[in-house]
Enzyme design. Structure first.
Site, mmCIF file in Angstrom:
data_model
loop_
_atom_site.group_PDB
_atom_site.id
_atom_site.type_symbol
_atom_site.label_atom_id
_atom_site.label_comp_id
_atom_site.label_asym_id
_atom_site.label_seq_id
_atom_site.Cartn_x
_atom_site.Cartn_y
_atom_site.Cartn_z
ATOM 1 N N ASN A 82 0.472 -1.245 -0.391
ATOM 2 C CA ASN A 82 -0.267 -0.019 -0.403
ATOM 3 C C ASN A 82 0.764 1.491 -0.144
ATOM 4 O O ASN A 82 0.181 2.195 -0.502
ATOM 5 C CB ASN A 82 -0.393 -0.141 1.375
ATOM 6 C CG ASN A 82 -1.756 1.172 1.605
ATOM 7 O OD1 ASN A 82 -2.672 1.587 1.281
ATOM 8 N ND2 ASN A 82 -0.543 1.928 2.348
ATOM 9 N N ALA A 83 2.448 0.882 0.403
ATOM 10 C CA ALA A 83 3.124 2.245 0.262
ATOM 11 C C ALA A 83 3.119 2.996 -1.101
ATOM 12 O O ALA A 83 3.672 3.206 -1.372
ATOM 13 C CB ALA A 83 4.142 2.292 1.529
ATOM 14 N N GLN A 141 -3.127 10.769 -15.316
ATOM 15 C CA GLN A 141 -3.913 12.054 -14.418
ATOM 16 C C GLN A 141 -2.568 13.285 -14.564
ATOM 17 O O GLN A 141 -0.862 13.211 -14.706
ATOM 18 C CB GLN A 141 -3.431 12.476 -12.873
ATOM 19 C CG GLN A 141 -3.783 12.872 -12.893
ATOM 20 C CD GLN A 141 -5.184 14.086 -13.240
ATOM 21 O OE1 GLN A 141 -5.722 13.294 -12.703
ATOM 22 N NE2 GLN A 141 -5.047 14.696 -12.709
ATOM 23 N N TYR A 147 3.664 9.495 -11.160
ATOM 24 C CA TYR A 147 3.436 8.512 -10.085
ATOM 25 C C TYR A 147 1.987 7.271 -10.800
ATOM 26 O O TYR A 147 2.215 6.169 -10.614
ATOM 27 C CB TYR A 147 1.699 9.108 -9.377
ATOM 28 C CG TYR A 147 0.778 8.701 -8.688
ATOM 29 C CD1 TYR A 147 1.075 8.486 -7.044
ATOM 30 C CD2 TYR A 147 -0.336 8.257 -8.514
ATOM 31 C CE1 TYR A 147 0.399 7.837 -6.240
ATOM 32 C CE2 TYR A 147 -0.761 7.907 -7.717
ATOM 33 C CZ TYR A 147 -0.526 7.799 -7.004
ATOM 34 O OH TYR A 147 -1.779 7.136 -5.714
ATOM 35 N N PRO A 177 -8.173 2.580 -6.075
ATOM 36 C CA PRO A 177 -9.254 3.782 -5.307
ATOM 37 C C PRO A 177 -9.544 4.922 -6.508
ATOM 38 O O PRO A 177 -8.048 5.202 -6.747
ATOM 39 C CB PRO A 177 -8.554 4.255 -3.759
ATOM 40 C CG PRO A 177 -7.550 2.678 -3.343
ATOM 41 C CD PRO A 177 -7.027 2.232 -5.339
HETATM 42 N N1 CAA Z 1 -5.833 19.179 -15.994
HETATM 43 C C1 CAA Z 1 -5.881 20.111 -16.693
HETATM 44 N N2 CAA Z 1 -5.384 21.100 -16.501
HETATM 45 C C2 CAA Z 1 -4.875 20.971 -15.354
HETATM 46 C C3 CAA Z 1 -5.096 20.358 -13.682
HETATM 47 C C4 CAA Z 1 -5.937 19.743 -14.864
HETATM 48 N N3 CAA Z 1 -6.077 18.321 -13.425
HETATM 49 N N4 CAA Z 1 -4.040 20.802 -13.124
HETATM 50 C C5 CAA Z 1 -4.046 21.923 -13.317
HETATM 51 N N5 CAA Z 1 -4.299 22.309 -14.410
HETATM 52 C C6 CAA Z 1 -3.083 23.813 -15.350
HETATM 53 C C7 CAA Z 1 -3.622 24.499 -14.228
HETATM 54 O O1 CAA Z 1 -4.948 24.944 -14.045
HETATM 55 C C8 CAA Z 1 -2.399 25.939 -14.993
HETATM 56 O O2 CAA Z 1 -2.917 26.062 -16.022
HETATM 57 P P1 CAA Z 1 -2.804 27.448 -16.175
HETATM 58 O O3 CAA Z 1 -1.313 27.849 -16.788
HETATM 59 O O4 CAA Z 1 -3.241 27.992 -17.978
HETATM 60 O O5 CAA Z 1 -3.664 28.508 -15.357
HETATM 61 C C9 CAA Z 1 -1.420 24.130 -15.380
HETATM 62 O O6 CAA Z 1 -1.555 23.202 -15.675
HETATM 63 C C10 CAA Z 1 -0.724 24.100 -14.075
HETATM 64 O O7 CAA Z 1 0.889 25.872 -14.367
HETATM 65 P P2 CAA Z 1 1.319 25.578 -13.322
HETATM 66 O O8 CAA Z 1 2.890 26.045 -13.602
HETATM 67 O O9 CAA Z 1 0.558 26.107 -12.347
HETATM 68 O O10 CAA Z 1 1.205 24.178 -12.438
HETATM 69 P P3 CAA Z 1 2.392 24.054 -11.009
HETATM 70 O O11 CAA Z 1 3.962 23.852 -11.321
HETATM 71 O O12 CAA Z 1 2.157 24.733 -10.131
HETATM 72 O O13 CAA Z 1 1.543 22.454 -10.355
HETATM 73 C C11 CAA Z 1 0.543 21.186 -9.838
HETATM 74 C C12 CAA Z 1 0.600 22.749 -9.584
HETATM 75 C C13 CAA Z 1 0.647 19.948 -9.071
HETATM 76 C C14 CAA Z 1 -0.066 20.230 -10.982
HETATM 77 C C15 CAA Z 1 -1.259 21.088 -8.894
HETATM 78 O O14 CAA Z 1 -2.528 21.994 -9.628
HETATM 79 C C16 CAA Z 1 -1.752 19.693 -8.389
HETATM 80 O O15 CAA Z 1 -0.951 19.059 -7.538
HETATM 81 N N6 CAA Z 1 -2.265 19.596 -9.493
HETATM 82 C C17 CAA Z 1 -3.242 17.610 -8.793
HETATM 83 C C18 CAA Z 1 -2.532 16.759 -9.385
HETATM 84 C C19 CAA Z 1 -3.703 15.231 -8.592
HETATM 85 O O16 CAA Z 1 -4.429 15.233 -9.547
HETATM 86 N N7 CAA Z 1 -3.054 14.285 -8.261
HETATM 87 C C20 CAA Z 1 -3.506 13.563 -7.744
HETATM 88 C C21 CAA Z 1 -2.884 13.682 -6.170
HETATM 89 S S1 CAA Z 1 -4.033 12.287 -5.314
HETATM 90 C C22 CAA Z 1 -3.724 10.745 -5.686
HETATM 91 O O17 CAA Z 1 -2.367 10.871 -5.791
HETATM 92 C C23 CAA Z 1 -4.295 10.036 -5.101
HETATM 93 C C24 CAA Z 1 -4.717 9.000 -6.500
HETATM 94 O O18 CAA Z 1 -3.771 7.979 -5.748
HETATM 95 C C25 CAA Z 1 -6.128 9.427 -6.854
#
Ligand code: CAA
Length: 240
Positions: A82-83, A141, A147, A177
């Site tokens: 799970n880690a 994603q 990931y 999940p």
């Molecule tokens: N789809 C499309 N565009 C996206 C997006 C998405 N899901 N997320 C961010 N963007 C866009 C933003 O709107 C932004 O666009 P603009 O520049 O036009 O405004 C751009 O991408 C982000 O650019 P940044 O330079 O600001 O990005 P950053 O370097 O600051 O990074 C990020 C930000 C790390 C991507 C942050 O938005 C983030 O953490 N996003 C979530 C990612 C995610 O869903 N991770 C899942 C984690 S949970 C998990 O992993 C558990 C599991 O198994 C489900």
């Protein structure tokens, strides 16, 4: 006799719910953790579940840790890999270090966890392996090239092990999940998280216990004919 279960990353988040569910099923549970001593001590105090500290990304530490668990609790019958960690960044910003850290923990860590236990399971003709993959290993994603690659790779591990272990009474299955209410998901910027919740037909994040119940079933003696499968538990966000 009570079955012995090992849950990596088993003292927090989804892992903690899995450890507790397996304990409730009558297993003797060992939960591993990587760094948060305080959370692990609190978890043991609350549950009576023993915690062990090692880095799943390091083979020698994993093998030594597993040997200690088996010495203290007995041969491991159930492994829940799970880690997992995230180091999210858009690909053009992702560093080789962010890539490697996630590969080491989420992919190599699964190898390192199962490999030392596998020979014993083969000898004893019983084993239950459950790997916690992710919806993002199925669909990809934004900002998760690292990931998603590991979580897709975990499905390959499971499907191969299912074939290798079947004749020895070992099953290997995966759970994918969706977005679950854990620290990992809460670390996603709120605006992004809200937009993700909008994509979940159920209209909410999942609960760790909803994943734990899937593990509980796959780890049970009754699930012997379920092998190499992937259970998607994501509130209807993605179908395969
Ligand atoms: N789809 C499309 N565009 C996206 C997006 C998405 N899901 N997320 C961010 N963007 C866009 C933003 O709107 C932004 O666009 P603009 O520049 O036009 O405004 C751009 O991408 C982000 O650019 P940044 O330079 O600001 O990005 P950053 O370097 O600051 O990074 C990020 C930000 C790390 C991507 C942050 O938005 C983030 O953490 N996003 C979530 C990612 C995610 O869903 N991770 C899942 C984690 S949970 C998990 O992993 C558990 C599991 O198994 C489900």
């Amino acid at each position: 006799m009570a079955r012995v279960a090992l849950v990596t990353g088993g003292s927090r988040g989804i892992g903690a719910a899995i450890s507790k569910a397996l304990q409730a099923d009558g297993c003797t549970v060992a939960a591993t953790y990587a760094g948060n001593d305080e959370a692990a001590a609190k978890f043991t105090e609350e549950t009576g579940i023993k915690t062990y500290k090692w880095n799943v990304g390091d083979y020698e530490s994993s093998a030594a840790g597993i040997a200690k668990v088996e010495e203290e609790l007995g041969p491991i019958d159930i492994v829940v890999a799970n880690a997992g960690i995230t180091r999210d960044a858009p690909f053009h910003k992702m560093t080789p270090q962010q890539w490697q850290e996630v590969i080491d923990t989420n992919l190599t860590g699964v190898f390192n966890t199962i490999h030392p236990i596998w020979p014993g399971m083969r000898e004893r003709k019983f084993g239950r392996i459950v790997v916690i993959s992710s919806i993002n290993g199925q669909k990809g994603q934004f900002a998760q090239v690292n990931y998603a690659a590991t979580k897709a790779g975990d499905l390959g591990i499971v499907k191969s092990l299912a074939q290798e272990g079947a004749r020895a009474g070992i099953t290997a299955n995966a759970i994918c999940p969706g977005y679950i209410a854990t620290e990992m998901v809460m670390a996603v910027p709120e605006k992004v998280r809200e937009s993700i919740i909008g994509q979940i037909p159920t209209g909410r994040l999942g609960e760790p216990e909803e994943i734990a119940r899937c593990v509980s079933f796959l780890a049970s003696d009754d699930a012997g004919f379920i092998n190499g499968s992937t259970i998607s538990a994501n509130g209807g966000q993605f179908f395969v």
